[in-house]
Motif scaffolding. Structure first.
Motif, PDB file in Angstrom:
ATOM      1  N   ASP A   1       0.963  -1.059   0.108  1.00  0.00           N
ATOM      2  CA  ASP A   1       0.011  -0.041   0.030  1.00  0.00           C
ATOM      3  C   ASP A   1       0.797   1.135  -0.017  1.00  0.00           C
ATOM      4  O   ASP A   1       0.516   2.355  -0.730  1.00  0.00           O
ATOM      5  CB  ASP A   1      -0.900  -0.275   1.395  1.00  0.00           C
ATOM      6  CG  ASP A   1      -2.124  -0.975   1.129  1.00  0.00           C
ATOM      7  OD1 ASP A   1      -2.366  -1.405  -0.149  1.00  0.00           O
ATOM      8  OD2 ASP A   1      -2.702  -1.348   1.892  1.00  0.00           O
ATOM      9  N   GLU A   2       1.985   1.039   0.672  1.00  0.00           N
ATOM     10  CA  GLU A   2       2.846   2.371   0.790  1.00  0.00           C
ATOM     11  C   GLU A   2       3.427   2.711  -0.315  1.00  0.00           C
ATOM     12  O   GLU A   2       3.767   3.761  -0.956  1.00  0.00           O
ATOM     13  CB  GLU A   2       4.015   2.181   1.924  1.00  0.00           C
ATOM     14  CG  GLU A   2       3.442   2.309   3.187  1.00  0.00           C
ATOM     15  CD  GLU A   2       4.507   2.148   4.291  1.00  0.00           C
ATOM     16  OE1 GLU A   2       4.448   2.449   5.486  1.00  0.00           O
ATOM     17  OE2 GLU A   2       5.405   1.199   4.087  1.00  0.00           O
ATOM     18  N   VAL A   3       3.720   1.633  -1.382  1.00  0.00           N
ATOM     19  CA  VAL A   3       4.337   1.721  -2.689  1.00  0.00           C
ATOM     20  C   VAL A   3       3.297   2.305  -3.497  1.00  0.00           C
ATOM     21  O   VAL A   3       3.761   3.179  -4.202  1.00  0.00           O
ATOM     22  CB  VAL A   3       5.084   0.371  -3.038  1.00  0.00           C
ATOM     23  CG1 VAL A   3       5.594   0.507  -4.532  1.00  0.00           C
ATOM     24  CG2 VAL A   3       5.908  -0.297  -2.215  1.00  0.00           C
ATOM     25  N   VAL A   4       2.399   1.800  -3.532  1.00  0.00           N
ATOM     26  CA  VAL A   4       1.321   2.255  -4.470  1.00  0.00           C
ATOM     27  C   VAL A   4       0.980   3.654  -4.004  1.00  0.00           C
ATOM     28  O   VAL A   4       0.868   4.525  -4.953  1.00  0.00           O
ATOM     29  CB  VAL A   4       0.099   1.359  -4.409  1.00  0.00           C
ATOM     30  CG1 VAL A   4      -1.214   2.149  -5.128  1.00  0.00           C
ATOM     31  CG2 VAL A   4       0.535  -0.015  -4.876  1.00  0.00           C
ATOM     32  N   SER A   5       0.954   4.015  -2.966  1.00  0.00           N
ATOM     33  CA  SER A   5       0.583   5.556  -2.509  1.00  0.00           C
ATOM     34  C   SER A   5       1.775   6.460  -2.980  1.00  0.00           C
ATOM     35  O   SER A   5       1.403   7.416  -3.330  1.00  0.00           O
ATOM     36  CB  SER A   5       0.425   5.548  -0.808  1.00  0.00           C
ATOM     37  OG  SER A   5      -0.711   4.925  -0.677  1.00  0.00           O
ATOM     38  N   ARG A   6       2.758   5.945  -2.918  1.00  0.00           N
ATOM     39  CA  ARG A   6       4.003   6.847  -3.128  1.00  0.00           C
ATOM     40  C   ARG A   6       4.035   6.788  -4.724  1.00  0.00           C
ATOM     41  O   ARG A   6       4.380   8.056  -5.269  1.00  0.00           O
ATOM     42  CB  ARG A   6       5.428   6.033  -2.698  1.00  0.00           C
ATOM     43  CG  ARG A   6       6.641   6.990  -2.959  1.00  0.00           C
ATOM     44  CD  ARG A   6       7.677   6.623  -2.215  1.00  0.00           C
ATOM     45  NE  ARG A   6       8.679   7.592  -2.668  1.00  0.00           N
ATOM     46  CZ  ARG A   6      10.099   7.028  -2.676  1.00  0.00           C
ATOM     47  NH1 ARG A   6      10.481   5.853  -2.150  1.00  0.00           N
ATOM     48  NH2 ARG A   6      11.250   7.799  -3.056  1.00  0.00           N
ATOM     49  N   ALA A   7       3.751   5.798  -5.271  1.00  0.00           N
ATOM     50  CA  ALA A   7       3.743   6.105  -6.819  1.00  0.00           C
ATOM     51  C   ALA A   7       2.660   6.803  -7.384  1.00  0.00           C
ATOM     52  O   ALA A   7       2.824   7.755  -8.192  1.00  0.00           O
ATOM     53  CB  ALA A   7       3.499   4.770  -7.472  1.00  0.00           C
ATOM     54  N   PHE A   8       1.344   6.775  -6.709  1.00  0.00           N
ATOM     55  CA  PHE A   8       0.466   7.859  -7.122  1.00  0.00           C
ATOM     56  C   PHE A   8       0.580   9.109  -6.821  1.00  0.00           C
ATOM     57  O   PHE A   8       0.660  10.275  -7.291  1.00  0.00           O
ATOM     58  CB  PHE A   8      -0.935   7.405  -6.440  1.00  0.00           C
ATOM     59  CG  PHE A   8      -1.601   6.423  -7.339  1.00  0.00           C
ATOM     60  CD1 PHE A   8      -2.011   6.736  -8.750  1.00  0.00           C
ATOM     61  CD2 PHE A   8      -1.710   4.943  -6.901  1.00  0.00           C
ATOM     62  CE1 PHE A   8      -2.673   5.763  -9.161  1.00  0.00           C
ATOM     63  CE2 PHE A   8      -2.281   4.243  -7.600  1.00  0.00           C
ATOM     64  CZ  PHE A   8      -2.929   4.385  -8.998  1.00  0.00           C
ATOM     65  N   ALA A   9       1.438   9.465  -5.601  1.00  0.00           N
ATOM     66  CA  ALA A   9       1.918  10.731  -5.143  1.00  0.00           C
ATOM     67  C   ALA A   9       2.984  11.511  -6.032  1.00  0.00           C
ATOM     68  O   ALA A   9       2.805  12.545  -6.404  1.00  0.00           O
ATOM     69  CB  ALA A   9       2.517  10.783  -3.721  1.00  0.00           C
ATOM     70  N   LEU A  10       3.866  10.386  -6.589  1.00  0.00           N
ATOM     71  CA  LEU A  10       4.882  11.027  -7.612  1.00  0.00           C
ATOM     72  C   LEU A  10       4.132  11.470  -9.003  1.00  0.00           C
ATOM     73  O   LEU A  10       4.540  12.374  -9.478  1.00  0.00           O
ATOM     74  CB  LEU A  10       5.924   9.859  -7.819  1.00  0.00           C
ATOM     75  CG  LEU A  10       6.800   9.673  -6.702  1.00  0.00           C
ATOM     76  CD1 LEU A  10       7.593   8.281  -6.750  1.00  0.00           C
ATOM     77  CD2 LEU A  10       7.623  10.893  -6.467  1.00  0.00           C
ATOM     78  N   LEU A  11       3.076  10.554  -9.367  1.00  0.00           N
ATOM     79  CA  LEU A  11       2.515  10.778 -10.632  1.00  0.00           C
ATOM     80  C   LEU A  11       1.673  11.998 -10.275  1.00  0.00           C
ATOM     81  O   LEU A  11       1.642  13.146 -11.187  1.00  0.00           O
ATOM     82  CB  LEU A  11       1.545   9.844 -11.049  1.00  0.00           C
ATOM     83  CG  LEU A  11       2.174   8.475 -11.468  1.00  0.00           C
ATOM     84  CD1 LEU A  11       0.951   7.417 -11.583  1.00  0.00           C
ATOM     85  CD2 LEU A  11       2.629   8.715 -12.645  1.00  0.00           C
ATOM     86  N   ASP A  12       1.111  12.130  -9.221  1.00  0.00           N
ATOM     87  CA  ASP A  12       0.253  13.756  -9.072  1.00  0.00           C
ATOM     88  C   ASP A  12       1.230  14.733  -9.038  1.00  0.00           C
ATOM     89  O   ASP A  12       1.031  15.924  -9.690  1.00  0.00           O
ATOM     90  CB  ASP A  12      -0.434  13.444  -7.815  1.00  0.00           C
ATOM     91  CG  ASP A  12      -1.424  14.734  -7.347  1.00  0.00           C
ATOM     92  OD1 ASP A  12      -1.968  15.171  -8.021  1.00  0.00           O
ATOM     93  OD2 ASP A  12      -0.935  15.557  -6.388  1.00  0.00           O
ATOM     94  N   GLU A  13       2.458  14.773  -8.349  1.00  0.00           N
ATOM     95  CA  GLU A  13       3.362  15.761  -8.448  1.00  0.00           C
ATOM     96  C   GLU A  13       4.011  16.028  -9.631  1.00  0.00           C
ATOM     97  O   GLU A  13       4.071  17.126 -10.107  1.00  0.00           O
ATOM     98  CB  GLU A  13       4.748  15.352  -7.529  1.00  0.00           C
ATOM     99  CG  GLU A  13       5.619  16.456  -7.375  1.00  0.00           C
ATOM    100  CD  GLU A  13       6.825  16.149  -6.455  1.00  0.00           C
ATOM    101  OE1 GLU A  13       7.981  16.719  -6.348  1.00  0.00           O
ATOM    102  OE2 GLU A  13       6.805  14.945  -5.764  1.00  0.00           O
ATOM    103  N   HIS A  14       4.189  14.878 -10.561  1.00  0.00           N
ATOM    104  CA  HIS A  14       4.778  15.263 -11.762  1.00  0.00           C
ATOM    105  C   HIS A  14       3.770  16.020 -12.627  1.00  0.00           C
ATOM    106  O   HIS A  14       4.065  16.849 -13.548  1.00  0.00           O
ATOM    107  CB  HIS A  14       4.989  13.769 -12.705  1.00  0.00           C
ATOM    108  CG  HIS A  14       5.300  13.814 -13.930  1.00  0.00           C
ATOM    109  ND1 HIS A  14       4.301  13.884 -15.147  1.00  0.00           N
ATOM    110  CD2 HIS A  14       6.529  14.088 -14.556  1.00  0.00           C
ATOM    111  CE1 HIS A  14       4.954  13.812 -16.097  1.00  0.00           C
ATOM    112  NE2 HIS A  14       6.414  14.057 -15.880  1.00  0.00           N
TER     113      HIS A  14
END
Length: 87
Positions: free
Chosen positions: A24-37
């Protein structure tokens, strides 16, 4: 929802989990990075003309020999960064 990962994505997930992250942390971080991008891209597109104008101004200054030494540039950038954190 079930998501199938490509082998390289699976390796990244396994590496992150070996470092102590949950799935869950990996997926959350991936989505956060996509959002920031996406936010950064939106900012770049919105201010594209202003950024291009600043770059052009810098090229013109360089052609006129209006350059500053690297140490002064670093000092200016550090001051700007410090002021940005204060505001």
């Amino acid at each position: 929802m079930i998501i199938e990962l490509k082998p390289d994505q699976q390796k990244i997930l396994e590496s992150a989990m070996a470092a102590g992250m949950t799935q869950d942390e990996v997926v959350s971080r991936a989505f956060a990075l996509l959002d920031e991008h996406d936010r950064n891209l939106d900012w770049m597109l919105e201010d594209r003309e202003a950024i291009a104008a600043q770059i052009e101004e810098g090229f013109q200054q360089a052609e006129r020999g209006e350059l500053i030494d690297p140490e002064e540039a670093i000092r200016i950038l550090r001051a700007r960064r410090a002021n940005r954190h204060i505001a």
